[in-house]
Design an enzyme around this catalytic site. Structure first.
Site, mmCIF file in Angstrom:
data_model
loop_
_atom_site.group_PDB
_atom_site.id
_atom_site.type_symbol
_atom_site.label_atom_id
_atom_site.label_comp_id
_atom_site.label_asym_id
_atom_site.label_seq_id
_atom_site.Cartn_x
_atom_site.Cartn_y
_atom_site.Cartn_z
ATOM 1 N N ARG A 112 24.029 61.264 52.848
ATOM 2 C CA ARG A 112 24.788 62.232 53.635
ATOM 3 C C ARG A 112 23.846 62.870 54.656
ATOM 4 O O ARG A 112 22.815 63.439 54.279
ATOM 5 C CB ARG A 112 25.335 63.276 52.667
ATOM 6 C CG ARG A 112 26.334 64.185 53.264
ATOM 7 C CD ARG A 112 26.934 65.032 52.183
ATOM 8 N NE ARG A 112 26.037 66.090 51.746
ATOM 9 C CZ ARG A 112 26.453 67.255 51.260
ATOM 10 N NH1 ARG A 112 27.740 67.476 51.133
ATOM 11 N NH2 ARG A 112 25.600 68.165 50.884
ATOM 12 N N THR A 116 25.249 66.720 59.996
ATOM 13 C CA THR A 116 26.700 66.534 60.188
ATOM 14 C C THR A 116 27.469 66.489 58.871
ATOM 15 O O THR A 116 28.693 66.626 58.867
ATOM 16 C CB THR A 116 26.977 65.211 60.922
ATOM 17 O OG1 THR A 116 26.532 64.132 60.061
ATOM 18 C CG2 THR A 116 26.244 65.143 62.252
ATOM 19 N N ASP A 213 20.778 69.730 44.538
ATOM 20 C CA ASP A 213 20.788 68.360 45.058
ATOM 21 C C ASP A 213 20.538 67.391 43.904
ATOM 22 O O ASP A 213 19.430 67.318 43.361
ATOM 23 C CB ASP A 213 19.708 68.214 46.142
ATOM 24 C CG ASP A 213 19.838 66.883 46.856
ATOM 25 O OD1 ASP A 213 19.803 65.833 46.175
ATOM 26 O OD2 ASP A 213 20.004 66.878 48.089
ATOM 27 N N ASP A 216 17.707 64.673 44.365
ATOM 28 C CA ASP A 216 16.363 65.266 44.345
ATOM 29 C C ASP A 216 15.972 65.718 42.943
ATOM 30 O O ASP A 216 14.811 65.581 42.535
ATOM 31 C CB ASP A 216 16.289 66.457 45.302
ATOM 32 C CG ASP A 216 16.185 66.012 46.752
ATOM 33 O OD1 ASP A 216 15.794 64.853 46.987
ATOM 34 O OD2 ASP A 216 16.505 66.815 47.640
HETATM 35 C C1 PRP Z 1 24.764 63.214 47.544
HETATM 36 C C2 PRP Z 1 25.577 62.756 46.350
HETATM 37 C C3 PRP Z 1 26.730 62.059 46.993
HETATM 38 C C4 PRP Z 1 26.937 62.847 48.264
HETATM 39 C C5 PRP Z 1 28.144 63.712 48.088
HETATM 40 O O1 PRP Z 1 24.026 62.166 48.024
HETATM 41 O O2 PRP Z 1 24.859 61.967 45.445
HETATM 42 O O3 PRP Z 1 26.478 60.699 47.280
HETATM 43 O O4 PRP Z 1 25.765 63.638 48.448
HETATM 44 O O5 PRP Z 1 28.433 64.431 49.199
HETATM 45 P P1 PRP Z 1 29.767 64.265 50.036
HETATM 46 O O6 PRP Z 1 30.903 64.291 49.079
HETATM 47 O O7 PRP Z 1 29.742 65.467 50.943
HETATM 48 O O8 PRP Z 1 29.697 62.977 50.814
HETATM 49 P P2 PRP Z 1 22.819 62.336 49.062
HETATM 50 O O9 PRP Z 1 23.296 62.144 50.461
HETATM 51 O O10 PRP Z 1 22.101 63.600 48.792
HETATM 52 O O11 PRP Z 1 21.913 61.068 48.769
HETATM 53 P P3 PRP Z 1 20.959 60.727 47.550
HETATM 54 O O12 PRP Z 1 21.847 60.331 46.406
HETATM 55 O O13 PRP Z 1 20.188 59.586 48.085
HETATM 56 O O14 PRP Z 1 20.103 61.919 47.232
HETATM 57 N N1 URA Z 2 25.178 66.488 47.081
HETATM 58 C C1 URA Z 2 24.447 67.066 46.098
HETATM 59 O O1 URA Z 2 23.512 66.452 45.583
HETATM 60 N N2 URA Z 2 24.750 68.328 45.721
HETATM 61 C C2 URA Z 2 25.767 69.015 46.264
HETATM 62 O O2 URA Z 2 26.020 70.168 45.865
HETATM 63 C C3 URA Z 2 26.524 68.399 47.288
HETATM 64 C C4 URA Z 2 26.213 67.130 47.667
#
Ligand code: PRP
Ligand code: URA
Length: 223
Positions: A112, A116, A213, A216
């Site tokens: 994500r 944006t 997150d 993370d």
């Molecule tokens: C996080 C999570 C989802 C997404 C959800 O991923 O694991 O995939 O955000 O958000 P949304 O519903 O607003 O799309 P992230 O982009 O942090 O990637 P990662 O899993 O690589 O940390």
């Molecule tokens: N992705 C995450 O990892 N945490 C949130 O709260 C939203 C999106």
């Protein structure tokens, strides 16, 4: 297991004590990565059990060491697809593959954009065409359903290749109301299975009260 889930139209929210307990561990900002991973695994297992209650079964006969008996197995014709959204769902997919060792795992690479909040593609391991659509069951895994952008992208991959919404399920540890609404506005027949629905998203798109997150915290990349 069903008694531990509150099921409304195409959404199941978990009320099992093991799930609630582990969700509390995930929420605690003092939980270290190792414990966060283990609590995620336990919670994922409870959710995946419930999510797969739509798998078809058949009656068969087997011989125990004592006698012949009728028994029930998952229909061997069922093609089960586990689709983890990278990277945070990797843990989830390990649990799902242990429970369904013959399943196909199709990784979906999305992150994500921090500015944006839109999903950005970097990988997908789907075939160009599905061979046996009528027997295909898809379980998309992602710990967080926030804006719903990532979920919509992942679900659309399968719907566009002909998999009926009724056989696609989206499993998240934690969801925001807006994300669920977005999924169901676009795909009303995709069932969402989640441990909990939180209150709202903050200005940065994080679920509140949430757990931070997920990626993370799982991979210890909180720099
Ligand atoms: C996080 C999570 C989802 C997404 C959800 O991923 O694991 O995939 O955000 O958000 P949304 O519903 O607003 O799309 P992230 O982009 O942090 O990637 P990662 O899993 O690589 O940390
Ligand atoms: N992705 C995450 O990892 N945490 C949130 O709260 C939203 C999106």
């Amino acid at each position: 297991m069903d008694a531990s889930f509150r099921t409304m139209e195409n959404i199941s929210v978990c009320e099992h004590p093991i799930a609630l307990h582990n969700l509390s561990i995930l929420r605690d900002k003092n939980t270290p990565s190792e414990l966060f991973r283990n609590a995620s695994r336990r919670l994922a297992e409870v959710l995946f059990f419930s999510a797969t209650d739509n798998l078809p079964v058949i009656k068969t006969e087997i011989e125990t060491p004592l006698t012949k008996t009728h028994t029930t197995i998952i229909d061997p014709n069922a093609k089960v697809i586990i689709a983890p959204i990278l990277r945070a769902a990797l843990l989830f997919s390990e649990i799902a593959s242990n429970l369904l060792p013959d399943a196909t795992v199709q990784h979906i690479g999305l992150y994500r954009c921090k500015q944006t909040l839109n999903p950005v593609w970097y990988y997908n391991k789907l075939p160009d065409k599905f061979k046996d659509i009528e027997n295909t069951y898809v379980y998309i895994l992602d710990p967080m359903l926030a804006t719903g952008g990532s979920a919509i992208e992942a679900i659309s991959l399968y719907v566009e290749k002909g998999i009926p919404q009724e056989r696609i399920r989206f499993i998240s540890l934690l969801s925001a109301p807006v994300g669920i609404e977005k999924v169901h506005t676009n795909y009303p027949n995709v069932k969402v299975i989640t441990a909990w629905v939180d209150e709202y998203l903050n200005d940065h798109g994080y679920i509140v009260p949430g757990l931070g997150d997920a990626g993370d915290r799982i991979f210890n990349t909180l720099y």
